[in-house]
Write a protein that holds these residues in place. Structure first.
Motif, mmCIF file in Angstrom:
data_model
loop_
_atom_site.group_PDB
_atom_site.id
_atom_site.type_symbol
_atom_site.label_atom_id
_atom_site.label_comp_id
_atom_site.label_asym_id
_atom_site.label_seq_id
_atom_site.Cartn_x
_atom_site.Cartn_y
_atom_site.Cartn_z
ATOM 1 N N ASN A 97 -3.115 21.157 -10.717
ATOM 2 C CA ASN A 97 -3.060 22.582 -10.393
ATOM 3 C C ASN A 97 -4.004 23.393 -11.274
ATOM 4 O OD1 ASN A 97 -1.141 22.243 -8.387
ATOM 5 N ND2 ASN A 97 0.592 22.606 -9.758
ATOM 6 N N GLU A 100 -7.592 22.917 -10.221
ATOM 7 C CA GLU A 100 -7.906 23.685 -9.013
ATOM 8 C C GLU A 100 -8.201 25.140 -9.350
ATOM 9 O OE1 GLU A 100 -4.601 23.113 -6.414
ATOM 10 O OE2 GLU A 100 -5.170 21.059 -5.873
ATOM 11 N N LEU A 101 -7.440 25.696 -10.307
ATOM 12 C CA LEU A 101 -7.695 27.067 -10.734
ATOM 13 C C LEU A 101 -9.032 27.172 -11.477
ATOM 14 C CD1 LEU A 101 -4.126 28.075 -12.021
ATOM 15 C CD2 LEU A 101 -5.274 28.938 -9.975
ATOM 16 N N ASP A 189 -1.974 30.846 -5.230
ATOM 17 C CA ASP A 189 -2.438 29.825 -6.187
ATOM 18 C C ASP A 189 -1.667 29.856 -7.502
ATOM 19 O OD1 ASP A 189 -4.331 29.039 -4.367
ATOM 20 O OD2 ASP A 189 -5.879 30.357 -5.170
ATOM 21 N N LYS A 192 2.028 28.763 -7.261
ATOM 22 C CA LYS A 192 2.151 27.299 -7.264
ATOM 23 C C LYS A 192 2.097 26.756 -8.687
ATOM 24 C CE LYS A 192 -0.342 23.202 -5.606
ATOM 25 N NZ LYS A 192 -1.555 22.744 -4.879
ATOM 26 N N TYR A 193 1.211 27.314 -9.497
ATOM 27 C CA TYR A 193 1.063 26.906 -10.900
ATOM 28 C C TYR A 193 2.379 27.097 -11.654
ATOM 29 C CZ TYR A 193 -0.252 27.597 -15.835
ATOM 30 O OH TYR A 193 -0.301 27.557 -17.206
#
Length: 306
Positions: A97, A100-101, A189, A192-193
Motif C-alpha cells: 500500500n 502504491e502511494l 487510497d 485503504k492505507y
C-alpha cells in the motif's frame, strides 16, 4: 516464555517427583537395607507389590503428564508461528500500500501534510470572517476532513461526523468552491492505507499474547512508519472514521495509539501544524525524547495492559 499452563504442569511434575522420593524414603525408614540380614522375600514381595501398584502408577501418570506437557508446548509454538506468519503477511500488504502511494510521489506524505496545512489556513480565514470561534483542534479536524474527503462534493455520503460538524464542513466546502478551489480528496487510497494499518494492530492486540510480546510485534510495524506517517495517524484519529484508534474507546486495552506508542518517534520540535499540541492529545505516549525514564502514569498503564 512459559505460560501459566506450562508453569502449572511443571509444578505438578515436581510434586509427583517429590512424592515418589518421599514414599521411597518412608518405606526404607521402616525397612532399612542391611547386608547382615538374610533376604526377606516376603518384605521384598510386599515392596514389589507396593512399587508396582502405587509407585508404578505414579510414574505412569508422570509420563502421561510429560507427554501432555510436550503437546501443549508444541501447540503453543505452532500458534505463535501462525501468528508471526500472518503478521508478516499483513506487513507485506501494508508495504505494498505504501509503495502504491509513493508511486504518485516519493514525498507523498509530506505533500499530504502541506495540503492539510493549506486547508487549515483557509479554514482559519473562514473562522475569523464568520466569527465561529473554533479552537485549534477543531480547525485542524476540519482541515483534515477537507483533505481526506475533498471539497468538490459537500454532500459526501462517506462522512460520518456529527450533524454540527457536517454542517460546518458543508459551509467550508461552499466557501472554498466560491473561491475556485477544487479538490477530490484522498479517501480511496489513503483510506485503504489506514484500514490495513488498523487491521495489523488489532490482529495482534486481540491475540492471546502477553503485552510485551504484543508490543514487540507492533514495534516492528511502527519502525516502518516515518515521522510524517505517524503525524498523519494523529490527524486521522481526530475524525470519526479514525476514532477507533483511540478516542471512542473507554477500555485502555483498545486505546491503540497510547498502548503501543504508535506516535513515539515524532520529535518534540516537529510542529508542522503550528500550535496544535498533539502531546496534550496523547499525554501518556512514551515519546522517544523522554529517554528510558517512564512516567508513573505510563508504568501504571503498562502494568494494566493485557
Amino acid at each position: 516464555m512459559k505460560t501459566k499452563k506450562t508453569i502449572g504442569i511443571d509444578k505438578t511434575l515436581l510434586i509427583i517427583v517429590l512424592s515418589i522420593i518421599g514414599t521411597c524414603s518412608f518405606w526404607l525408614w521402616y525397612n532399612p537395607l542391611s547386608t547382615d540380614r538374610s533376604i526377606d522375600y516376603e518384605a521384598f514381595g510386599t515392596y514389589g507389590d507396593f512399587y508396582g501398584g502405587v509407585i508404578g502408577t505414579i510414574i505412569a501418570a508422570f509420563g502421561a503428564i510429560l507427554i501432555y506437557n510436550t503437546y501443549i508446548t508444541q501447540t503453543e509454538y505452532q500458534k505463535k508461528d501462525q501468528i508471526e506468519s500472518r503478521f508478516f503477511e499483513l506487513i507485506k500488504l501494508h508495504e505494498k500500500n505504501v509503495d502504491e502511494l509513493l508511486l504518485k510521489d516519493r514525498n507523498i506524505f509530506s505533500i499530504y501534510l502541506k495540503n492539510i496545512k493549506n486547508f487549515i489556513v483557509i479554514i482559519s480565514e473562514f473562522n475569523e470572517s464568520k466569527k465561529k470561534n473554533w479552537n485549534r483542534e477543531t480547525l485542524v479536524k476540519l482541515g483534515y476532513l477537507c483533505f481526506y474527503y475533498g471539497i468538490y462534493n459537500n454532500k459526501n455520503k462517506y462522512i460520518t461526523e456529527t450533524t454540527e460538524t457536517k454542517k460546518d464542513f458543508e459551509n467550508i466546502s461552499e466557501y472554498m468552491i466560491d473561491r475556485g478551489i477544487e479538490y477530490n480528496g484522498v479517501y480511496a487510497d489513503f483510506g485503504k492505507y489506514f484500514r490495513q494499518l488498523f487491521q495489523i494492530v488489532t490482529y495482534i492486540n486481540n491475540k492471546e499474547l502477553d503485552y510485551k510480546e504484543k508490543y514487540e510485534y507492533i514495534k516492528a510495524l511502527r519502525v516502518r512508519l516515518n515521522i510524517e506517517e505517524q503525524y498523519l495517524l494523529i490527524l486521522n484519529s481526530l475524525i470519526s472514521i479514525g476514532s477507533e484508534w483511540e478516542n471512542e474507546n473507554n477500555d485502555i486495552n483498545e486505546q491503540l495509539i497510547t498502548k503501543y506508542n504508535l506516535i513515539k518517534n515524532i520529535p518534540k520540535e516537529y510542529n508542522i501544524i503550528g500550535d496544535f499540541n498533539y502531546r496534550e492529545k496523547y499525554p501518556n505516549v512514551h515519546y522517544e525524547d523522554f529517554g528510558n525514564k517512564k512516567s508513573n502514569e505510563r508504568i501504571e498503564l503498562e502494568n494494566s495492559y493485557l
